[in-house]
Write an enzyme that holds these catalytic residues in place. Structure first.
Site, PDB file in Angstrom:
ATOM      1  N   CYS A  30     -21.372 110.503  53.792  1.00 11.80           N
ATOM      2  CA  CYS A  30     -22.385 109.521  54.219  1.00 11.80           C
ATOM      3  C   CYS A  30     -22.239 109.187  55.703  1.00 11.80           C
ATOM      4  O   CYS A  30     -21.301 108.491  56.108  1.00 11.80           O
ATOM      5  CB  CYS A  30     -22.243 108.266  53.357  1.00 11.80           C
ATOM      6  N   CYS A  33     -22.260 105.473  56.626  1.00 18.83           N
ATOM      7  CA  CYS A  33     -20.997 104.830  56.255  1.00 18.83           C
ATOM      8  C   CYS A  33     -19.992 104.908  57.402  1.00 18.83           C
ATOM      9  O   CYS A  33     -19.265 103.949  57.677  1.00 18.83           O
ATOM     10  CB  CYS A  33     -20.404 105.493  55.013  1.00 18.83           C
TER      11      CYS A  33
END
Length: 244
Positions: A30, A33
């Site tokens: 991700c 993230c």
């Protein structure tokens, strides 16, 4: 610190009973993230231990991911006193994260308010000049000491505070001398809210030019009592009837 399904209850739930814990639900693949992580870490570090951060890999911990309804990542969930209390999804700027953390971890002003003495209230009002919870009690201390000008100057900072408006109105009424509400204010100072409200509401019909000041005093007392207080509910009806 990393957290898993095996130690989540201890590391997050139980630990949050002592200090608030943020859980960053993330995944290695991700990109957002990885954008959020360093900003979140710096914001938490700036709290000097008042809040802790745990990271949970959603791929490695699917049960917790389902339990907490994680549908998009990064997803940050805040735990306090063993409960989930707040959350956000996506990448937020540092200022927004700071505001999120301010609600979770007590600020210096919050801690000063717990003390409640004049010195602590003054410092809290310096840190947050529009913080009614600091300004109004401090103004009350000054009023009790006869320093009404200083009290009124402080109260100008919190025009939206009903207790603050009520205290300012009380000072104005005492200065005017008419009507004589000394018994009502004495009852209020003694904590006898029922008698104080009775006397204030009884004075309203014949108050002429002082009606608005008396109304502000009453509204301030009702705000202090809270919306669920039975005396406050009954007094609101009486106030409306006296005014309209």
């Amino acid at each position: 610190m990393d957290v898993t399904e095996q130690d989540f209850d201890t590391t997050v739930i139980e630990r949050s009973r002592t200090v608030p814990v943020l859980v960053d639900f993330w995944a290695e693949w991700c990109g957002p993230c990885h954008q959020l992580a360093p900003v979140l870490e710096r914001a938490v570090a700036a709290r000097d231990g008042k809040v802790e951060l745990a990271k949970l890999d959603v791929d490695a911990n699917p049960n917790l991911t389902r339990t907490y309804g994680v549908q998009g990542i990064p997803s940050v969930k805040a735990f306090k006193d063993g409960e989930l209390v707040d959350e956000f999804v996506g990448v937020l700027p540092r200022a927004a994260i700071d505001r999120f953390l301010d609600k979770l971890a007590p600020s210096e002003a919050d801690e000063l308010l717990e003390h409640g003495d004049e010195e602590s209230l003054r410092r809290a009002a310096e840190l947050d000049p529009s913080r009614a919870e600091a300004v109004v009690p401090l103004a009350r201390i000054l009023h009790d000491r006869g320093e009404d000008e200083a009290a009124l100057e402080l109260l100008e900072r919190v025009p939206g505070s009903f207790p603050g408006q009520g205290l300012a109105a009380r000072i104005e009424l005492v200065r005017a001398g008419e009507p004589d509400l000394s018994d009502a204010f004495a009852a209020l100072d003694a904590g006898d809210h029922e008698r104080a409200l009775d006397l204030l509401l009884e004075a309203l019909p014949g108050a002429d030019g002082a009606r608005d000041e008396i109304r502000r005093v009453v509204v301030g007392v009702l705000d202090d009592l809270g919306v669920e207080d039975p005396l406050a509910r009954e007094s609101r009806k009486r106030l409306a009837a006296a005014l309209y």
